[in-house]
Design a protein around this motif. Structure first.
Motif, PDB file in Angstrom:
ATOM      1  N   TYR A 180       7.832  -2.858  -0.379  1.00  0.00           N
ATOM      2  CA  TYR A 180       7.642  -1.423  -0.608  1.00  0.00           C
ATOM      3  C   TYR A 180       8.576  -0.916  -1.699  1.00  0.00           C
ATOM      4  N   LEU A 181       9.857  -1.222  -1.582  1.00  0.00           N
ATOM      5  CA  LEU A 181      10.840  -0.706  -2.536  1.00  0.00           C
ATOM      6  C   LEU A 181      10.543  -1.168  -3.954  1.00  0.00           C
ATOM      7  N   ASN A 182      10.248  -2.456  -4.117  1.00  0.00           N
ATOM      8  CA  ASN A 182      10.014  -2.979  -5.456  1.00  0.00           C
ATOM      9  C   ASN A 182       8.693  -2.491  -6.035  1.00  0.00           C
ATOM     10  N   THR A 183       7.685  -2.297  -5.184  1.00  0.00           N
ATOM     11  CA  THR A 183       6.431  -1.732  -5.665  1.00  0.00           C
ATOM     12  C   THR A 183       6.628  -0.277  -6.093  1.00  0.00           C
ATOM     13  N   PHE A 184       7.322   0.474  -5.254  1.00  0.00           N
ATOM     14  CA  PHE A 184       7.575   1.886  -5.533  1.00  0.00           C
ATOM     15  C   PHE A 184       8.360   2.066  -6.836  1.00  0.00           C
ATOM     16  N   HIS A 185       9.472   1.340  -6.970  1.00  0.00           N
ATOM     17  CA  HIS A 185      10.296   1.491  -8.171  1.00  0.00           C
ATOM     18  C   HIS A 185       9.625   0.877  -9.398  1.00  0.00           C
ATOM     19  N   GLY A 186       8.823  -0.164  -9.189  1.00  0.00           N
ATOM     20  CA  GLY A 186       8.093  -0.736 -10.320  1.00  0.00           C
ATOM     21  C   GLY A 186       7.126   0.260 -10.927  1.00  0.00           C
ATOM     22  N   ILE A 187       6.414   0.991 -10.075  1.00  0.00           N
ATOM     23  CA  ILE A 187       5.472   2.002 -10.560  1.00  0.00           C
ATOM     24  C   ILE A 187       6.215   3.163 -11.221  1.00  0.00           C
TER      25      ILE A 187
ATOM     26  N   ASN B  80       8.960   3.073 -12.790  1.00  0.00           N
ATOM     27  CA  ASN B  80       9.614   2.666 -14.031  1.00  0.00           C
ATOM     28  C   ASN B  80       8.637   2.193 -15.102  1.00  0.00           C
ATOM     29  N   VAL B  81       7.355   2.403 -14.890  1.00  0.00           N
ATOM     30  CA  VAL B  81       6.377   2.062 -15.930  1.00  0.00           C
ATOM     31  C   VAL B  81       6.639   2.912 -17.174  1.00  0.00           C
TER      32      VAL B  81
ATOM     33  N   VAL C 266       0.835  -1.207   0.000  1.00  0.00           N
ATOM     34  CA  VAL C 266       0.000   0.000   0.000  1.00  0.00           C
ATOM     35  C   VAL C 266       0.868   1.254   0.000  1.00  0.00           C
ATOM     36  N   LEU C 267       1.911   1.274   0.836  1.00  0.00           N
ATOM     37  CA  LEU C 267       2.806   2.441   0.860  1.00  0.00           C
ATOM     38  C   LEU C 267       3.514   2.619  -0.478  1.00  0.00           C
ATOM     39  N   GLY C 268       3.925   1.508  -1.099  1.00  0.00           N
ATOM     40  CA  GLY C 268       4.567   1.598  -2.406  1.00  0.00           C
ATOM     41  C   GLY C 268       3.634   2.135  -3.468  1.00  0.00           C
ATOM     42  N   LEU C 269       2.370   1.701  -3.416  1.00  0.00           N
ATOM     43  CA  LEU C 269       1.380   2.212  -4.379  1.00  0.00           C
ATOM     44  C   LEU C 269       1.154   3.705  -4.195  1.00  0.00           C
ATOM     45  N   LEU C 270       0.958   4.111  -2.951  1.00  0.00           N
ATOM     46  CA  LEU C 270       0.671   5.521  -2.689  1.00  0.00           C
ATOM     47  C   LEU C 270       1.856   6.411  -3.059  1.00  0.00           C
ATOM     48  N   ASN C 271       3.052   6.034  -2.598  1.00  0.00           N
ATOM     49  CA  ASN C 271       4.231   6.863  -2.859  1.00  0.00           C
ATOM     50  C   ASN C 271       4.642   6.829  -4.326  1.00  0.00           C
ATOM     51  N   GLY C 272       4.388   5.715  -4.990  1.00  0.00           N
ATOM     52  CA  GLY C 272       4.745   5.623  -6.401  1.00  0.00           C
ATOM     53  C   GLY C 272       3.770   6.330  -7.312  1.00  0.00           C
ATOM     54  N   THR C 273       2.506   6.428  -6.866  1.00  0.00           N
ATOM     55  CA  THR C 273       1.466   7.013  -7.714  1.00  0.00           C
ATOM     56  C   THR C 273       1.284   8.510  -7.484  1.00  0.00           C
ATOM     57  N   PHE C 274       1.363   8.920  -6.222  1.00  0.00           N
ATOM     58  CA  PHE C 274       1.090  10.319  -5.873  1.00  0.00           C
ATOM     59  C   PHE C 274       2.376  10.998  -5.399  1.00  0.00           C
ATOM     60  N   LEU C 275       2.741  12.069  -6.068  1.00  0.00           N
ATOM     61  CA  LEU C 275       3.970  12.789  -5.740  1.00  0.00           C
ATOM     62  C   LEU C 275       3.922  13.366  -4.323  1.00  0.00           C
ATOM     63  N   LEU C 276       2.749  13.808  -3.879  1.00  0.00           N
ATOM     64  CA  LEU C 276       2.613  14.374  -2.534  1.00  0.00           C
ATOM     65  C   LEU C 276       2.960  13.335  -1.468  1.00  0.00           C
ATOM     66  N   PHE C 277       2.440  12.120  -1.639  1.00  0.00           N
ATOM     67  CA  PHE C 277       2.752  11.055  -0.680  1.00  0.00           C
ATOM     68  C   PHE C 277       4.240  10.715  -0.700  1.00  0.00           C
TER      69      PHE C 277
ATOM     70  N   LEU D  92      -0.370  -0.857 -12.824  1.00  0.00           N
ATOM     71  CA  LEU D  92      -0.197  -2.068 -12.019  1.00  0.00           C
ATOM     72  C   LEU D  92       0.407  -3.225 -12.815  1.00  0.00           C
ATOM     73  N   PRO D  93      -0.082  -3.519 -14.048  1.00  0.00           N
ATOM     74  CA  PRO D  93       0.574  -4.581 -14.828  1.00  0.00           C
ATOM     75  C   PRO D  93       2.039  -4.271 -15.140  1.00  0.00           C
ATOM     76  N   GLY D  94       2.342  -2.990 -15.402  1.00  0.00           N
ATOM     77  CA  GLY D  94       3.727  -2.627 -15.693  1.00  0.00           C
ATOM     78  C   GLY D  94       4.637  -2.778 -14.496  1.00  0.00           C
ATOM     79  N   ALA D  95       4.105  -2.581 -13.289  1.00  0.00           N
ATOM     80  CA  ALA D  95       4.910  -2.706 -12.069  1.00  0.00           C
ATOM     81  C   ALA D  95       4.941  -4.127 -11.529  1.00  0.00           C
ATOM     82  N   LEU D  96       4.079  -4.999 -12.051  1.00  0.00           N
ATOM     83  CA  LEU D  96       3.931  -6.343 -11.481  1.00  0.00           C
ATOM     84  C   LEU D  96       5.223  -7.168 -11.481  1.00  0.00           C
ATOM     85  N   PRO D  97       6.040  -7.165 -12.547  1.00  0.00           N
ATOM     86  CA  PRO D  97       7.298  -7.933 -12.480  1.00  0.00           C
ATOM     87  C   PRO D  97       8.184  -7.507 -11.323  1.00  0.00           C
ATOM     88  N   SER D  98       8.306  -6.211 -11.098  1.00  0.00           N
ATOM     89  CA  SER D  98       9.125  -5.717  -9.993  1.00  0.00           C
ATOM     90  C   SER D  98       8.509  -6.088  -8.646  1.00  0.00           C
TER      91      SER D  98
END
Length: 273
Positions: A141-148, A150-151, A83-94, A175-181
């Motif tokens: 968290y790290l892999n979710t964040f960087h996966g998003i 690097n889409v 969840v933290l990776g999704l939020l921080n990777g998707t929203f610049l404010l987070f 989400l599909p683009g970040a899934l491998p990471s």
């Protein structure tokens, strides 16, 4: 037909070749007396110790307790990290609010917090689950964040051109683009999960595989100590296998995944020929 069967057989046999050879050499050296039994029991002695515990039912209880702790800790820590990776990777404010703080906490070895965790939770179930969850959260968290992050930007732009709504853009592209990471993070987190649990259970516990190892150490039962180590290794291997199955199922659409599989199958076919 035979060529295909041979390649599949080789593909299944090769990963177990080194462990089997190691066990055979270990047994031969132990039986010949080159390895003292009080230093390292033979594999057959370890199997006999496991059979003794299995007959009493204790072995399966220990495995079930440790597996339950590992899975609960993984679900809690993995969910928080995801969840933290999704939020921080998707929203610049987070990202600006939380990423720096998370990175600072990540640099602290989570096992170094054991004295503090014991003060907080004692040596109960909460302490063990907390340590497992803490260790698991950061790699996911790290892999979710960087996966998003690097889409492919071109795909995002194409989605905007087709006027995809934010939710559609997220589910169909981000989400599909970040899934491998993300799945790489899951595999890495599974290893940390068992490592964290080993330490947590050997510090203070009245059940689980770590408790079995600690009790055996006090009575100098080396076969049970080795059995405990092997059980952790097998559970870790099983976890990694499950993660591999998820990769095969969820990444069938990924071109690099198919290229890797085709390349490896071609090599195996050449060797079989």
């Amino acid at each position: 037909m035979w060529k295909g069967k041979n390649s599949r057989l080789i593909n299944h046999v090769l990963p177990w070749l080194v462990p089997v050879v190691f066990i055979v050499v270990w047994q031969v050296l132990g039986q010949a007396g080159y390895i003292a039994k009080n230093f390292l029991p033979t594999p057959l002695s370890v199997v006999e110790g496991g059979i003794r515990l299995a007959k009493t039912g204790d072995l399966f209880d220990y495995i079930a307790v440790s597996t339950g702790r590992a899975l609960i800790g993984f679900l809690i820590g993995g969910t928080i990290g995801f969840v933290l990776g999704l939020l921080n990777g998707t929203f610049l404010l987070f990202e600006r609010l939380f990423d720096t703080s998370i990175q600072m906490i990540r640099t602290i070895p989570h096992l170094a917090l054991i004295p503090l965790v014991i003060i907080w939770y004692g040596i109960g179930e909460e302490a063990k689950i907390f340590l497992v969850a803490l260790g698991v959260a950061f790699p996911i968290y790290l892999n979710t964040f960087h996966g998003i992050k690097n889409v492919d930007k071109g795909l995002l732009e194409m989605g905007r051109i087709y006027r995809l709504k934010p939710f559609q853009l997220f589910t169909n592209i981000i989400l599909p683009g970040a899934l491998p990471s993300i799945l790489v993070g899951v595999r890495y987190a599974l290893g940390i999960m068992w490592m964290s649990l080993i330490v947590a259970e050997t510090i203070g516990s009245d059940s689980g595989i770590g408790y079995m190892a600690t009790s055996a150490r006090e009575f100098v039962q080396m076969d049970i100590v080795i059995l405990s180590i092997i059980l952790y290794a097998l559970l870790g291997k099983l976890s990694d296998y499950v993660a591999t199955l998820l990769e095969r199922r969820w990444l069938q659409w990924h071109p690099n995944f198919f290229k890797t599989r085709k390349r490896s199958s071609r090599k195996l076919k050449r060797r079989a020929l």
